[in-house]
Motif scaffolding. Structure first.
Motif, PDB file in Angstrom:
ATOM      1  N   THR A  78       0.426 -18.232   6.003  1.00  0.00           N
ATOM      2  CA  THR A  78      -0.125 -16.981   6.510  1.00  0.00           C
ATOM      3  C   THR A  78       0.638 -16.076   5.466  1.00  0.00           C
ATOM      4  OG1 THR A  78      -0.539 -17.802   8.647  1.00  0.00           O
ATOM      5  CG2 THR A  78      -0.604 -15.413   8.318  1.00  0.00           C
ATOM      6  N   ALA A  79      -0.323 -15.043   5.090  1.00  0.00           N
ATOM      7  CA  ALA A  79       0.172 -14.228   4.168  1.00  0.00           C
ATOM      8  C   ALA A  79       0.443 -12.809   4.901  1.00  0.00           C
ATOM      9  CB  ALA A  79      -0.735 -13.699   3.071  1.00  0.00           C
ATOM     10  N   TYR A  80       1.737 -12.208   4.689  1.00  0.00           N
ATOM     11  CA  TYR A  80       1.978 -10.775   5.176  1.00  0.00           C
ATOM     12  C   TYR A  80       2.404  -9.831   4.274  1.00  0.00           C
ATOM     13  CZ  TYR A  80       2.078 -13.488   9.638  1.00  0.00           C
ATOM     14  OH  TYR A  80       1.639 -14.412  10.490  1.00  0.00           O
ATOM     15  N   HIS A  81       1.963  -8.701   4.209  1.00  0.00           N
ATOM     16  CA  HIS A  81       2.085  -7.535   3.141  1.00  0.00           C
ATOM     17  C   HIS A  81       3.651  -7.128   3.422  1.00  0.00           C
ATOM     18  CE1 HIS A  81      -2.369  -6.933   2.298  1.00  0.00           C
ATOM     19  NE2 HIS A  81      -1.981  -8.186   2.379  1.00  0.00           N
ATOM     20  N   ALA A  82       4.161  -6.891   4.450  1.00  0.00           N
ATOM     21  CA  ALA A  82       5.366  -6.456   4.857  1.00  0.00           C
ATOM     22  C   ALA A  82       6.421  -7.255   5.494  1.00  0.00           C
ATOM     23  CB  ALA A  82       5.223  -5.287   5.740  1.00  0.00           C
ATOM     24  N   LYS A  88       7.129  -0.955   5.710  1.00  0.00           N
ATOM     25  CA  LYS A  88       6.503  -0.466   4.424  1.00  0.00           C
ATOM     26  C   LYS A  88       6.072  -1.826   3.678  1.00  0.00           C
ATOM     27  CE  LYS A  88       7.486   1.822   0.329  1.00  0.00           C
ATOM     28  NZ  LYS A  88       8.205   1.826  -1.026  1.00  0.00           N
ATOM     29  N   LYS A  89       4.795  -1.975   3.095  1.00  0.00           N
ATOM     30  CA  LYS A  89       4.271  -2.797   2.287  1.00  0.00           C
ATOM     31  C   LYS A  89       5.262  -3.238   1.290  1.00  0.00           C
ATOM     32  CE  LYS A  89      -0.419  -2.389   3.911  1.00  0.00           C
ATOM     33  NZ  LYS A  89      -1.852  -2.114   3.414  1.00  0.00           N
ATOM     34  N   PHE A  90       5.114  -4.582   0.732  1.00  0.00           N
ATOM     35  CA  PHE A  90       5.975  -4.992  -0.572  1.00  0.00           C
ATOM     36  C   PHE A  90       5.282  -4.116  -1.719  1.00  0.00           C
ATOM     37  CE2 PHE A  90       7.055  -8.424   2.175  1.00  0.00           C
ATOM     38  CZ  PHE A  90       8.213  -8.572   2.066  1.00  0.00           C
ATOM     39  N   VAL A  91       3.957  -4.175  -1.777  1.00  0.00           N
ATOM     40  CA  VAL A  91       3.189  -3.660  -2.999  1.00  0.00           C
ATOM     41  C   VAL A  91       1.959  -2.889  -2.431  1.00  0.00           C
ATOM     42  CG1 VAL A  91       4.036  -5.214  -4.717  1.00  0.00           C
ATOM     43  CG2 VAL A  91       1.926  -5.747  -3.262  1.00  0.00           C
ATOM     44  N   GLU A  92       1.325  -1.983  -3.109  1.00  0.00           N
ATOM     45  CA  GLU A  92       0.292  -1.097  -2.817  1.00  0.00           C
ATOM     46  C   GLU A  92      -0.403  -1.166  -4.266  1.00  0.00           C
ATOM     47  OE1 GLU A  92      -0.689   0.312  -0.349  1.00  0.00           O
ATOM     48  OE2 GLU A  92       1.076   0.227   1.053  1.00  0.00           O
ATOM     49  N   VAL A  93      -1.777  -0.965  -4.405  1.00  0.00           N
ATOM     50  CA  VAL A  93      -2.733  -0.819  -5.542  1.00  0.00           C
ATOM     51  C   VAL A  93      -1.932   0.303  -6.146  1.00  0.00           C
ATOM     52  CG1 VAL A  93      -4.803  -0.716  -6.446  1.00  0.00           C
ATOM     53  CG2 VAL A  93      -4.732  -2.086  -4.529  1.00  0.00           C
ATOM     54  N   LYS A  95       0.883   0.315  -7.877  1.00  0.00           N
ATOM     55  CA  LYS A  95       2.355   0.328  -8.119  1.00  0.00           C
ATOM     56  C   LYS A  95       2.652  -0.576  -9.019  1.00  0.00           C
ATOM     57  CE  LYS A  95       6.441  -0.782  -5.443  1.00  0.00           C
ATOM     58  NZ  LYS A  95       7.187  -1.412  -4.057  1.00  0.00           N
ATOM     59  N   LYS A  96       3.671  -0.058  -9.683  1.00  0.00           N
ATOM     60  CA  LYS A  96       4.246  -0.784 -10.807  1.00  0.00           C
ATOM     61  C   LYS A  96       5.402  -1.749 -10.536  1.00  0.00           C
ATOM     62  CE  LYS A  96       6.170  -0.149 -15.577  1.00  0.00           C
ATOM     63  NZ  LYS A  96       6.574   0.596 -16.538  1.00  0.00           N
ATOM     64  N   ILE A  97       5.212  -3.026 -10.761  1.00  0.00           N
ATOM     65  CA  ILE A  97       6.183  -4.068 -10.209  1.00  0.00           C
ATOM     66  C   ILE A  97       6.924  -4.673 -11.488  1.00  0.00           C
ATOM     67  CG2 ILE A  97       5.229  -4.296  -7.898  1.00  0.00           C
ATOM     68  CD1 ILE A  97       4.052  -6.885  -9.078  1.00  0.00           C
ATOM     69  N   LYS A  98       7.989  -5.255 -11.065  1.00  0.00           N
ATOM     70  CA  LYS A  98       8.782  -6.172 -12.206  1.00  0.00           C
ATOM     71  C   LYS A  98       8.532  -7.602 -11.777  1.00  0.00           C
ATOM     72  CE  LYS A  98      11.991  -2.371 -12.643  1.00  0.00           C
ATOM     73  NZ  LYS A  98      13.477  -1.937 -12.385  1.00  0.00           N
ATOM     74  N   LYS A  99       9.109  -8.410 -12.867  1.00  0.00           N
ATOM     75  CA  LYS A  99       9.064  -9.767 -12.582  1.00  0.00           C
ATOM     76  C   LYS A  99      10.177 -10.103 -11.658  1.00  0.00           C
ATOM     77  CE  LYS A  99       9.484 -14.222 -14.997  1.00  0.00           C
ATOM     78  NZ  LYS A  99       9.621 -14.992 -16.251  1.00  0.00           N
ATOM     79  N   GLY A 100       9.846 -10.819 -10.580  1.00  0.00           N
ATOM     80  CA  GLY A 100      11.074 -11.351  -9.353  1.00  0.00           C
ATOM     81  C   GLY A 100      10.805 -10.172  -8.283  1.00  0.00           C
ATOM     82  N   ASP A 101       9.997  -9.288  -8.494  1.00  0.00           N
ATOM     83  CA  ASP A 101       9.949  -8.552  -6.990  1.00  0.00           C
ATOM     84  C   ASP A 101       9.050  -8.988  -6.060  1.00  0.00           C
ATOM     85  OD1 ASP A 101      11.169  -6.466  -8.388  1.00  0.00           O
ATOM     86  OD2 ASP A 101       9.606  -5.155  -8.743  1.00  0.00           O
ATOM     87  N   THR A 102       9.422  -9.243  -4.806  1.00  0.00           N
ATOM     88  CA  THR A 102       8.631  -9.648  -3.788  1.00  0.00           C
ATOM     89  C   THR A 102       7.241  -8.979  -3.748  1.00  0.00           C
ATOM     90  OG1 THR A 102      10.618 -10.413  -2.418  1.00  0.00           O
ATOM     91  CG2 THR A 102       8.547 -10.144  -1.273  1.00  0.00           C
ATOM     92  N   VAL A 103       6.190  -9.474  -3.670  1.00  0.00           N
ATOM     93  CA  VAL A 103       4.826  -9.201  -3.581  1.00  0.00           C
ATOM     94  C   VAL A 103       4.113  -9.196  -2.101  1.00  0.00           C
ATOM     95  CG1 VAL A 103       4.380  -9.050  -6.148  1.00  0.00           C
ATOM     96  CG2 VAL A 103       3.664 -10.940  -4.659  1.00  0.00           C
ATOM     97  N   MET A 104       4.913 -10.333  -1.703  1.00  0.00           N
ATOM     98  CA  MET A 104       4.023 -10.946  -0.368  1.00  0.00           C
ATOM     99  C   MET A 104       4.977 -11.734   0.499  1.00  0.00           C
ATOM    100  SD  MET A 104      -0.015 -11.637   0.019  1.00  0.00           S
ATOM    101  CE  MET A 104      -0.419 -10.171  -0.858  1.00  0.00           C
ATOM    102  N   ILE A 105       4.851 -12.220   1.585  1.00  0.00           N
ATOM    103  CA  ILE A 105       5.581 -13.250   2.474  1.00  0.00           C
ATOM    104  C   ILE A 105       4.405 -14.265   2.686  1.00  0.00           C
ATOM    105  CG2 ILE A 105       6.707 -13.845   4.542  1.00  0.00           C
ATOM    106  CD1 ILE A 105       8.238 -11.572   4.220  1.00  0.00           C
ATOM    107  N   ASN A 120       5.572  -8.718 -15.266  1.00  0.00           N
ATOM    108  CA  ASN A 120       5.582  -7.418 -14.959  1.00  0.00           C
ATOM    109  C   ASN A 120       4.224  -6.804 -15.024  1.00  0.00           C
ATOM    110  OD1 ASN A 120       8.604  -7.496 -15.053  1.00  0.00           O
ATOM    111  ND2 ASN A 120       8.562  -7.198 -17.207  1.00  0.00           N
ATOM    112  N   GLY A 121       4.121  -5.517 -14.209  1.00  0.00           N
ATOM    113  CA  GLY A 121       2.612  -4.921 -14.233  1.00  0.00           C
ATOM    114  C   GLY A 121       2.397  -4.086 -13.393  1.00  0.00           C
ATOM    115  N   VAL A 122       1.203  -3.567 -13.308  1.00  0.00           N
ATOM    116  CA  VAL A 122       0.601  -2.710 -12.163  1.00  0.00           C
ATOM    117  C   VAL A 122      -0.212  -3.386 -11.490  1.00  0.00           C
ATOM    118  CG1 VAL A 122      -0.495  -0.463 -11.857  1.00  0.00           C
ATOM    119  CG2 VAL A 122       1.156  -0.705 -13.896  1.00  0.00           C
ATOM    120  N   VAL A 123      -0.139  -3.222 -10.030  1.00  0.00           N
ATOM    121  CA  VAL A 123      -1.050  -3.901  -9.161  1.00  0.00           C
ATOM    122  C   VAL A 123      -2.329  -3.469  -9.143  1.00  0.00           C
ATOM    123  CG1 VAL A 123      -1.459  -4.575  -6.528  1.00  0.00           C
ATOM    124  CG2 VAL A 123       0.874  -4.328  -7.603  1.00  0.00           C
ATOM    125  N   LYS A 124      -3.383  -4.304  -9.503  1.00  0.00           N
ATOM    126  CA  LYS A 124      -4.744  -4.060  -9.850  1.00  0.00           C
ATOM    127  C   LYS A 124      -5.490  -4.280  -8.439  1.00  0.00           C
ATOM    128  CE  LYS A 124      -8.826  -5.089 -12.566  1.00  0.00           C
ATOM    129  NZ  LYS A 124      -8.979  -6.136 -13.874  1.00  0.00           N
TER     130      LYS A 124
END
Length: 144
Positions: A78-82, A88-93, A95-105, A120-124
């Protein structure tokens, strides 16, 4: 053996509703398994196992031609955003993230597994709603 078309239709709807690739229903000596690719019914009482397979209507399947880097689920769960409800959510559309950052549980068997970004990238796009079940290899997030 009479095929319960209503039950098969209901199971097929569950595939879409819960974003599953396969679901199985067993009652006494009859087993019905519905997947994105086929429907099969197996009745244990008949002489030899009879399998009936028919292609499922592919009209409901979504053709995802996503451009970008996909971050996929490493496990079924089961996926969880926070990290917890109301947090607070790990990522939002956007948001710039780096390799290794938690994006979800992804929770599996009462264990919370942090899913790290593979790039690395921006959440599309966030492809899974909070609290929804996910399959192994299912796309969770798309990065630009």
């Amino acid at each position: 053996m009479k095929i319960d078309k209503k039950l098969i239709k209901e199971l097929s709807e569950y595939l879409e509703e819960f974003n599953l690739t396969e679901i199985e229903f067993t009652e006494k000596d009859t087993k019905i398994k519905v997947s994105k690719n086929n429907v099969s019914i197996n009745n244990q009482l008949t002489s030899g196992n009879r399998n009936i397979a028919a292609p499922k209507d592919n009209a409901n399947q979504i053709n995802n031609n996503n451009s970008g880097k996909e971050i996929t689920s490493p496990i079924i769960g089961t996926a969880y955003h926070a990290p917890e409800p109301g947090a607070k959510k790990f990522v939002e559309v956007g948001k710039k993230i780096k390799k290794g950052d938690t994006v979800m549980i992804v929770e599996a068997m009462k264990t919370m597994n942090h899913v790290p970004s593979t790039d690395n990238g921006v959440v599309k796009e966030i492809c899974v709603d909070d609290g929804n079940p996910v399959e192994f290899g299912q796309t969770l997030i798309i990065l630009e």
